[in-house]
Write an enzyme that holds these catalytic residues in place. Structure first.
Site, short mmCIF file in Angstrom:
data_model
loop_
_atom_site.label_atom_id
_atom_site.label_comp_id
_atom_site.label_asym_id
_atom_site.label_seq_id
_atom_site.Cartn_x
_atom_site.Cartn_y
_atom_site.Cartn_z
N LYS A 33 0.40 -1.27 0.14
CA LYS A 33 0.15 -0.01 -0.01
C LYS A 33 0.73 0.98 -0.05
CE LYS A 33 -2.17 1.82 3.88
NZ LYS A 33 -1.32 2.68 4.30
N ASN A 34 1.71 0.83 0.86
CA ASN A 34 2.40 2.39 0.98
C ASN A 34 4.13 2.87 -0.25
OD1 ASN A 34 1.03 2.70 3.25
ND2 ASN A 34 2.38 2.18 4.63
N CYS A 49 -5.25 12.65 11.96
CA CYS A 49 -5.53 11.22 12.61
C CYS A 49 -5.99 10.84 13.39
CB CYS A 49 -4.74 10.39 10.80
SG CYS A 49 -3.32 9.42 11.97
N ARG A 98 0.05 14.78 12.31
CA ARG A 98 0.82 14.35 11.19
C ARG A 98 0.90 16.05 10.25
NH1 ARG A 98 -1.56 9.09 10.16
NH2 ARG A 98 0.13 8.98 8.55
N ASP A 120 4.63 1.17 12.45
CA ASP A 120 3.47 0.10 11.63
C ASP A 120 4.02 -1.45 11.78
OD1 ASP A 120 3.55 1.66 9.07
OD2 ASP A 120 2.70 2.63 10.48
N ARG A 161 -8.27 -0.65 4.62
CA ARG A 161 -7.90 0.75 4.54
C ARG A 161 -6.29 -0.22 3.88
NH1 ARG A 161 -7.70 5.92 7.12
NH2 ARG A 161 -6.22 5.97 5.63
C1 EPZ Z 1 4.51 7.16 6.33
O1 EPZ Z 1 3.51 8.09 6.51
C2 EPZ Z 1 3.17 6.07 6.18
N1 EPZ Z 1 2.44 6.13 5.46
C3 EPZ Z 1 2.74 5.52 7.73
O2 EPZ Z 1 2.06 3.97 7.07
C4 EPZ Z 1 4.39 5.27 8.77
O3 EPZ Z 1 3.35 4.81 10.23
C5 EPZ Z 1 5.08 6.42 8.51
O4 EPZ Z 1 5.37 6.44 7.18
C6 EPZ Z 1 6.37 6.84 9.10
O5 EPZ Z 1 7.27 5.16 8.36
C7 EPZ Z 1 2.05 6.25 3.81
O6 EPZ Z 1 3.43 6.00 2.90
C8 EPZ Z 1 0.59 6.39 2.73
P1 EPZ Z 1 6.31 10.40 8.28
P2 EPZ Z 1 3.75 9.50 6.88
O7 EPZ Z 1 5.93 12.29 7.54
O8 EPZ Z 1 5.15 10.29 5.40
C9 EPZ Z 1 6.61 14.34 11.07
C10 EPZ Z 1 0.11 2.70 7.68
O9 EPZ Z 1 0.11 2.49 9.07
N2 EPZ Z 1 5.86 14.94 10.39
O10 EPZ Z 1 6.93 9.56 7.61
O11 EPZ Z 1 2.11 10.49 6.87
C11 EPZ Z 1 5.59 13.16 11.74
O12 EPZ Z 1 4.21 13.76 12.20
C12 EPZ Z 1 0.24 4.68 8.02
O13 EPZ Z 1 0.20 2.85 7.02
C13 EPZ Z 1 6.10 16.28 10.07
O14 EPZ Z 1 6.55 16.67 11.65
O15 EPZ Z 1 4.98 9.82 7.98
C14 EPZ Z 1 5.29 11.97 12.53
O16 EPZ Z 1 5.73 12.68 13.92
C15 EPZ Z 1 0.07 4.74 9.37
N3 EPZ Z 1 6.36 17.53 9.60
C16 EPZ Z 1 6.82 12.08 11.83
O17 EPZ Z 1 7.45 12.96 11.06
C17 EPZ Z 1 6.38 16.54 8.09
O18 EPZ Z 1 5.80 17.67 6.99
C18 EPZ Z 1 7.02 10.76 11.02
O19 EPZ Z 1 5.45 10.62 9.62
C19 EPZ Z 1 5.40 15.25 7.97
C20 EPZ Z 1 5.90 14.57 8.78
#
Ligand code: EPZ
Length: 420
Positions: free
Chosen positions: A22-23, A117, A122, A307, A399
């Site tokens: 998915k990711n 969420c 996020r 995850d 999902r």
């Molecule tokens: C991706 O989400 C995955 N989703 C998530 O999987 C996964 O948990 C996450 O990466 C971490 O590995 C997809 O790939 C579709 P991040 P993403 O940006 O990209 C902070 C699942 O269960 N951050 O790496 O949204 C954020 O708050 C899902 O399949 C900022 O501060 O995660 C978090 O603390 C859930 N500013 C950390 O970075 C930003 O602009 C990591 O988030 C962006 C992120």
């Protein structure tokens, strides 16, 4: 609202086929916006999030057809709408991934601001700051991110304060068509980021440092479509392995590889799992033994993935001993412990740490899913609990897991879906 009814305590032993990621599928579908000629994307999982992304591309005027194996033929030459509407983004925050490619190819993008969420706020500040560094003007207007670039984006040297998977992916997709060189530092190294980068290179992009925390991109004038199969879903892989470990059973997961989840496999061996692997399969056998509790701390790849945290918490809940689970990525991703405790687990929460003392037996109960991976932990708990567990709000599960009940039934689980 559909529910899953699980009767626990049945032996788990069998083989299952792992679906596409998915990711990885989500960013690669977004990347098709960059291609001037049609693309073929294969091995997509049949999941609600994937169909939402396809619906988003369709509503932008992208021509696409899906075959019976969920392979997508995508033609973005007819695109006429540069907006990702609220009603789609609100159901899937990964819609933000169309922002970078849309801006890079068309100079314009309007994406509904993704809310938080259950697991956290996020934010997308790193995405937006990076695009501004490349010359985009970004305004937030009536809940929409309105991004514009006057001509091509310009290459830039960007240091991301936090390791962000989506931020790395969005900025990578923006950089491949930008004028000049872009350096992305402190980039995410997740296998899904690597899969996206490999797909972009197959489309004609010039990217160096793939798999490292520094990506160097030399922008090109245009990208072409290609044929690309998304990688196996490493979280689905890990989820079924943990389910077998919690249930003291055996599972062989096929159409996947050990090289995308080494940290998870090491933890499963620590828990007492006997693991063997092949070119495209992994087998875990507990030989009927109770798992041992493990300590884990989530962090960006190659460390232990956030995850997989909820699933291991469920395993620890029935393991021998006490395991601590530290969640460092999201501020509210230990929420499943409240439902596990309702099933008789002994879990104490101290800030971002869960102290899980294994109990001999969980008791089935009606529980409520709150997010995708927390739902999976409740299903695992239901598989090992005494009696019946009813998991409500399983749209969360749909999902991210393709046909989860059918796959678990193949392993011997007594699980069925009821509508209503
Ligand atoms: C991706 O989400 C995955 N989703 C998530 O999987 C996964 O948990 C996450 O990466 C971490 O590995 C997809 O790939 C579709 P991040 P993403 O940006 O990209 C902070 C699942 O269960 N951050 O790496 O949204 C954020 O708050 C899902 O399949 C900022 O501060 O995660 C978090 O603390 C859930 N500013 C950390 O970075 C930003 O602009 C990591 O988030 C962006 C992120």
């Amino acid at each position: 609202m559909d529910k899953l009814i699980i009767n626990g305590g049945h032996p788990i032993d069998g083989e299952i086929w792992i679906s596409g990621s998915k990711n990885s599928g989500l960013p690669i579908l977004a990347a098709t916006l960059l291609a001037e000629t049609p693309m073929h994307v294969g091995n997509l999982p049949h999941l609600n999030d994937i169909t939402t992304m396809l619906a988003l591309l369709r509503c932008m005027g992208v021509g696409l057809t899906i075959d019976e194996k969920m392979a997508a033929e995508i033609d973005t030459s007819s695109i006429k709408e540069f907006t990702a509407p609220y009603d789609l983004v609100k159901t899937m925050r990964a819609s933000i991934l169309v922002l970078g490619p849309m801006l890079a190819r068309f100079g314009e993008a309007n994406v509904s601001f993704p809310g938080g969420c259950a697991i956290g706020s996020r934010p997308v500040d790193i995405h937006l700051r990076g695009l501004e560094a490349m010359g985009a003007t970004i305004e937030i207007d009536e809940g929409y991110i309105r991004a514009r670039s006057d001509g091509r984006l310009k290459g830039a040297h960007i240091f991301m304060d936090t390791v962000t998977v989506g931020g790395t992916e969005n900025l990578l997709m923006a950089a491949v068509l930008a004028e000049g060189k872009t350096i992305l530092e402190n980039a995410a190294r997740e296998p899904e980021v690597v899969d996206l980068a490999n797909c972009l290179v197959a489309m004609g992009a010039d990217i160096k440092g793939i798999g490292s925390d520094t990506l160097t991109i030399h922008g090109v004038e245009r990208l072409s479509g290609c044929r690309y199969n998304v990688m196996a879903d490493r979280i689905e892989t890990g989820t079924f392995l943990v389910a077998a470990a919690a249930a003291r059973g055996r599972v062989k997961v096929k159409n996947t590889t050990e090289h995308i989840l080494e940290s998870v496999l090491l933890k499963l061996e620590e828990a007492g799992g006997h693991i063997s692997t092949g070119k495209d399969w992994i087998e875990l056998d507990m030989k009927g033994n109770r798992p041992k509790a493990v300590n884990l701390k989530t962090a960006p790849y190659p460390a232990f993935p956030t995850d997989m945290q909820a699933q291991f918490t469920a395993m620890n809940a029935v393991a021998e001993g006490t395991g601590t689970v530290i969640e460092t990525i999201f501020e509210n991703r230990l929420i499943q412990i409240h439902e596990l405790n309702r099933m008789g687990a002994d879990i104490k929460l101290e800030g971002n740490t869960a102290i899980v003392t294994g109990v001999d037996q969980l008791k089935g109960a009606p529980v409520m899913a709150s997010d995708l991976r927390a739902s999976a932990s409740l299903v695992i708990a239901g598989m090992v609990a005494e009696g019946e567990t009813i998991v409500d709000r399983i749209y969360h599960i749909d999902r991210g897991y393709e046909c989860i009940e059918e796959k678990l039934q193949l392993l011997g689980a007594r699980i069925r879906r009821t509508a209503g």
